[in-house]
Design a protein around this motif. Sequence first.
Motif, PDB file in Angstrom:
ATOM      1  N   LEU A  71     -54.923 179.381   0.315  1.00  0.00           N
ATOM      2  CA  LEU A  71     -55.443 180.858   1.593  1.00  0.00           C
ATOM      3  C   LEU A  71     -56.852 180.150   1.339  1.00  0.00           C
ATOM      4  CD1 LEU A  71     -53.630 183.541   0.317  1.00  0.00           C
ATOM      5  CD2 LEU A  71     -52.617 182.024   2.455  1.00  0.00           C
ATOM      6  N   TRP A  72     -57.535 180.210   0.737  1.00  0.00           N
ATOM      7  CA  TRP A  72     -58.583 180.386   0.917  1.00  0.00           C
ATOM      8  C   TRP A  72     -59.615 179.005   1.063  1.00  0.00           C
ATOM      9  CZ3 TRP A  72     -63.428 182.283  -0.317  1.00  0.00           C
ATOM     10  CH2 TRP A  72     -63.022 184.050  -1.328  1.00  0.00           C
ATOM     11  N   PHE A  73     -58.113 177.856   1.608  1.00  0.00           N
ATOM     12  CA  PHE A  73     -58.833 176.801   2.140  1.00  0.00           C
ATOM     13  C   PHE A  73     -58.191 176.566   3.500  1.00  0.00           C
ATOM     14  CE2 PHE A  73     -56.931 172.358   3.295  1.00  0.00           C
ATOM     15  CZ  PHE A  73     -57.565 171.493   3.453  1.00  0.00           C
ATOM     16  N   ILE A  74     -57.276 177.282   4.081  1.00  0.00           N
ATOM     17  CA  ILE A  74     -57.331 177.275   5.411  1.00  0.00           C
ATOM     18  C   ILE A  74     -58.454 178.364   5.578  1.00  0.00           C
ATOM     19  CG2 ILE A  74     -55.414 179.176   7.051  1.00  0.00           C
ATOM     20  CD1 ILE A  74     -52.746 178.422   4.729  1.00  0.00           C
ATOM     21  N   GLY A  75     -58.910 179.133   4.978  1.00  0.00           N
ATOM     22  CA  GLY A  75     -59.500 179.546   5.744  1.00  0.00           C
ATOM     23  C   GLY A  75     -61.193 178.822   6.139  1.00  0.00           C
ATOM     24  N   VAL A  76     -61.280 177.930   5.534  1.00  0.00           N
ATOM     25  CA  VAL A  76     -62.516 177.052   5.429  1.00  0.00           C
ATOM     26  C   VAL A  76     -61.973 176.014   6.703  1.00  0.00           C
ATOM     27  CG1 VAL A  76     -63.532 175.135   4.729  1.00  0.00           C
ATOM     28  CG2 VAL A  76     -63.316 177.434   2.844  1.00  0.00           C
ATOM     29  N   LEU A  77     -61.077 176.146   6.792  1.00  0.00           N
ATOM     30  CA  LEU A  77     -60.416 174.839   7.843  1.00  0.00           C
ATOM     31  C   LEU A  77     -60.684 175.883   9.269  1.00  0.00           C
ATOM     32  CD1 LEU A  77     -57.422 173.630   6.764  1.00  0.00           C
ATOM     33  CD2 LEU A  77     -60.240 172.261   6.426  1.00  0.00           C
ATOM     34  N   ARG A  78     -60.098 177.601   9.343  1.00  0.00           N
ATOM     35  CA  ARG A  78     -60.215 177.454  10.470  1.00  0.00           C
ATOM     36  C   ARG A  78     -62.395 178.413  11.035  1.00  0.00           C
ATOM     37  NH1 ARG A  78     -57.108 182.877  11.326  1.00  0.00           N
ATOM     38  NH2 ARG A  78     -57.670 182.345  13.972  1.00  0.00           N
TER      39      ARG A  78
END
Length: 218
Positions: A71-78
């Motif tokens: 979930l943190w990884f998705i946030g970083v990408l966005r």
Amino acid sequence: MAHPRSEAQFHHLRTPRSAAIAGIIFGALFATSIVLLVTAMPTTPGAPWVRGGSKITTALFLAPIAGIAFLWFIGVLRDRFGDLEDRFFSTVFLGSGLLFLAMTFVSMALAGALLAVSRHSSDVVETDIVYFGREVMLHINNVYSVRMAAVFMISLATMWLRTRLMPKPLVIGTYLLAVVLLVVVSFSFWVALVFPAWVLVVSVYILATDHRQPARPD
């Protein structure tokens, strides 16, 4: 009467650069949990899972942590897209990522349930239940979860291609790996290792390039 604060008094939230390490954590923990499950699974459908109980228990402990890191990884990408984010592809990207995570959790929950049933397996009925659950877990991982991971990669690669936020070799490699995950028909758990390996590479690249850039002012 309280005076309204000026906009200058507020600080804009921004993603810390170190957050990119979340993808590395996900890749390492998720791959480890898969390896533990593969090595713990019995070679024959009717064999109990008790011998691999410690490995499965460890995998069940690591899986939720890996999910949180994802979930943190998705946030970083966005956060990297910022104002360049495309609503259409972002919806597909976010939806497929959340579906992948949900299916992974369901699969791990099944593994835990199968371990519990296998520990008390004493007749044919319980053995059949374990075999049925094992096949359901394999289908969730290798048919549905892997495809959602492929859609996640394709939508992300498309946004990278349009915004030029990532180098072309990485974009092309992402497309190729995604196509493999879409068309491959295999019930081997090792296929699922492609996705965490890709996340690991992307996270290392983001972490390396972000540290080369100067800090943004508040």
